[in-house]
Design an enzyme around this catalytic site. Structure first.
Site, short mmCIF file in Angstrom:
data_model
loop_
_atom_site.label_atom_id
_atom_site.label_comp_id
_atom_site.label_asym_id
_atom_site.label_seq_id
_atom_site.Cartn_x
_atom_site.Cartn_y
_atom_site.Cartn_z
N ARG A 150 -10.72 -10.67 -2.25
CA ARG A 150 -11.42 -11.46 -3.61
C ARG A 150 -10.80 -12.90 -4.19
NH1 ARG A 150 -10.41 -6.94 -8.03
NH2 ARG A 150 -11.03 -5.94 -5.85
N LYS A 178 0.91 -1.16 0.08
CA LYS A 178 -0.73 0.16 -0.43
C LYS A 178 1.15 1.15 0.35
CE LYS A 178 -4.09 -2.24 2.23
NZ LYS A 178 -4.76 -1.57 0.78
N ASP A 238 -9.09 -5.24 8.08
CA ASP A 238 -9.28 -5.60 6.85
C ASP A 238 -10.55 -7.29 7.38
OD1 ASP A 238 -9.88 -5.50 4.57
OD2 ASP A 238 -8.03 -6.04 3.39
N1 BES Z 1 -8.57 -4.38 2.66
C1 BES Z 1 -8.73 -3.42 1.02
C2 BES Z 1 -9.78 -2.73 0.53
C3 BES Z 1 -9.94 -1.54 1.62
C4 BES Z 1 -9.31 -0.12 1.57
C5 BES Z 1 -10.87 -1.36 2.76
C6 BES Z 1 -10.31 1.35 1.90
C7 BES Z 1 -10.88 -0.92 3.98
C8 BES Z 1 -10.56 1.03 3.87
C9 BES Z 1 -8.21 -3.92 -0.50
O1 BES Z 1 -7.74 -5.42 0.39
C10 BES Z 1 -7.72 -3.11 -1.16
O2 BES Z 1 -6.82 -3.38 -1.36
N2 BES Z 1 -8.46 -3.28 -2.51
C11 BES Z 1 -7.91 -2.66 -3.92
C12 BES Z 1 -7.90 -3.25 -4.98
C13 BES Z 1 -7.25 -2.62 -5.87
C14 BES Z 1 -5.16 -3.24 -5.67
C15 BES Z 1 -8.10 -3.84 -7.25
C16 BES Z 1 -8.28 -1.16 -3.64
O3 BES Z 1 -9.80 -0.72 -3.41
O4 BES Z 1 -8.01 -0.44 -3.79
ZN ZN Z 2 -8.35 -6.37 1.95
ZN ZN Z 3 -6.06 -5.46 -0.33
#
Ligand code: BES
Ligand code: ZN
Ligand code: ZN
Length: 479
Positions: free
Chosen positions: A332, A257, A269
């Site tokens: 996912r 991240k 999460d």
């Molecule tokens: N756990 C995150 C999503 C999330 C974001 C939860 C903010 C709570 C607050 C998820 O696993 C993630 O990182 N999703 C990415 C997907 C992307 C890489 C396609 C996202 O949403 O940026």
């Molecule tokens: Zn996640």
């Molecule tokens: Zn993620």
């Protein structure tokens, strides 16, 4: 949790602290048992000025009188009471009151909602901090109606929300996947549902390639926990399956991240998993006659060791291959395995809850849950209704075929990300490929965790989804 108890109105102790919820907006019909005529006149004049809460403090009594609240729909009115309960909770805490009676003459829904708002706002996560406990420990709920059963039911439901929040607030240093499974087992023992925990070798033998792949970069093993609540005479022939995303920490993996604050709250999460455990607690402890199965894939998502790389191709539990182009789209992958595993139960309905995409949070904020799925329109309507009733509101996104092209891979059956657009939908679309039964997907990323207080949501885990699931399931019984 502050202890809740129903108290018949004739047993109210007039020298204690009383919150009196008026039935009218102008102060008519206030009962003179608690108030003098002079006070009633004063309250009426304050209400007419638009002041919603009047406080009377004398050496002999403390009374907060709340004007009746109004809004366009019944659901909105009830929510106003929850929020007002939260506001009063802060005031009671500031005044260091310990025990309070809440009285409303003869309408249960608003009285219970107000109580709910107080209890939820009174939540604290104090495991790692000492000496700052809120003063409020006892709440008497009082009415001319007999609300003994309703207060008992509400107590269990709010306890479930507390347990869910506790789990979400636990950092990964304590709450590894294995620990999460143990916590769920403990909750099950208390509430009366069973749990079975699959360890890594069992998960390997089941070929859950998504869960194993996400786990590769972590020193701690994954778990897959199965919850079952099977009452004697359930109303459903085939079980309803609840699936929860249990990523106990999401660093993004090798697709780490990026920005300063994007990782700070990622202990949340596993909020989907926690909400499933909370819903099970509420359903089982309230003895709802519904057969439920819960599936919780759990792991950290970390960049260490053998972490999967962008470009890797993995084989999922159902045999489909996935090109992993972003390791941060891990939810996912673990949910897909759980969804294909769910097939063996021949479920009536499968509902998954997940903090799945930033895209859902950006689209709708903390104000609602993004949902989509293949369940029939009646089920979606019932679900939406439960959303408004609990104010854990739902907004449907489409799963049109058009979006399938977003996740087509050149060299595998699917890829795990779409493009820059429609991120919440492509995540849902991806998971749809692993379902073969009526299904609803709830993306709770917007409201699962607060970085500042919001009405009865204190900072941290909110417990979003527990009341929604409970209400949806409970409504089924009365159909
Ligand atoms: N756990 C995150 C999503 C999330 C974001 C939860 C903010 C709570 C607050 C998820 O696993 C993630 O990182 N999703 C990415 C997907 C992307 C890489 C396609 C996202 O949403 O940026
Ligand atoms: Zn996640
Ligand atoms: Zn993620």
């Amino acid at each position: 949790m502050a202890i809740l108890e129903f108290l018949p109105s004739k047993e109210i102790n007039l020298s204690g602290v009383l919150i009196y919820l008026a039935e009218t907006q102008e102060g008519q019909n206030l009962i003179s048992t608690f108030l003098t005529q002079e006070e009633i006149n004063f309250i009426g004049s304050q209400f007419k000025k638009g002041i919603e809460v009047v406080e009377i403090h004398t050496p002999h009594k403390t009374i907060f009188i709340l004007s009746s609240l109004n809004a366009e729909s019944n659901d909105d009115i009830v929510e106003k009471y929850r929020r007002k309960g939260a506001a009063l909770c802060h005031r009671l805490t500031a005044l260091k009151h310990t025990s309070v009676t809440i009285f409303k003459e003869n309408s249960a829904d608003t009285l219970l909602a107000f109580t709910e708002g107080i209890v939820l706002a009174n939540y604290q996560f104090l495991k790692y901090k000492s000496g700052t406990k809120n003063s409020l420990t006892k709440l008497f709920v009082s009415s001319e109606l007999n609300l003994t059963d309703k207060v008992a039911e509400l107590t269990i439901l709010l306890d479930a929300v507390y347990k869910t929040r506790d789990l979400v607030n636990e950092p990964v240093l304590f709450l590894t996947a294995e620990q999460l499974s143990k916590e769920i087992e403990t909750i099950g023992k208390e509430a009366g549902f069973s749990t079975e925990i699959f360890n890594k070798s069992k998960i390997q033998s089941l070929k859950m390639g998504g869960l194993l792949a996400v786990n590769e970069g972590s020193p701690n093993p994954p778990t897959f926990t199965i919850l079952e609540y099977k009452p004697k005479n359930p109303i459903n022939k085939n079980p309803i399956v609840l699936v929860g995303k249990g990523v106990v920490y999401d660093t993004g993996g090798l697709s780490l991240k990026p920005t300063e604050h994007s990782m700070d709250m990622m202990k949340c999460d596993m909020a989907g998993a926690a909400a499933v455990a909370g819903a099970f607690y509420a359903v089982a402890k309230n003895n709802l006659p519904i057969h439920l199965i819960g599936l919780i894939p759990a792991t950290e998502n970390r960049p260490g060791g053998n972490a999967i790389t962008p470009g890797d191709i993995i084989t999922m539990h159902n045999g489909k291959t996935v090109e992993v182009l972003n390791t941060d789209a891990e939810g996912r992958l673990i949910l897909a395995d759980a969804l294909s595993y769910a097939k063996k139960y021949d479920p009536e309905l499968v509902i998954d809850l997940a903090t799945l995409t930033g895209s859902a949070a950006r689209a709708i904020g903390k104000e609602a849950i993004v949902f989509m799925g293949t369940a029939d329109e009646t089920t979606k309507k019932e679900f939406t209704k439960a959303g408004f009733e609990t104010f854990e509101r739902l907004v449907e996104f489409p799963l049109w075929e058009d979006y399938d092209q977003y996740i087509q891979s050149d060299i595998a059956d699917l890829k795990n990300i779409g493009g820059n657009e429609a991120g919440a939908i492509t995540a849902g679309k991806f998971m749809q490929h692993f379902t073969s039964y009526p299904w609803l997907h709830l993306d709770i990323a917007g409201g699962a965790f607060m970085t500042s207080p919001f009405h009865y949501w204190v900072k941290g885990g909110t417990g979003l989804g527990v009341k929604l699931l409970y209400n949806f399931l409970k409504n089924k019984i009365n159909q």
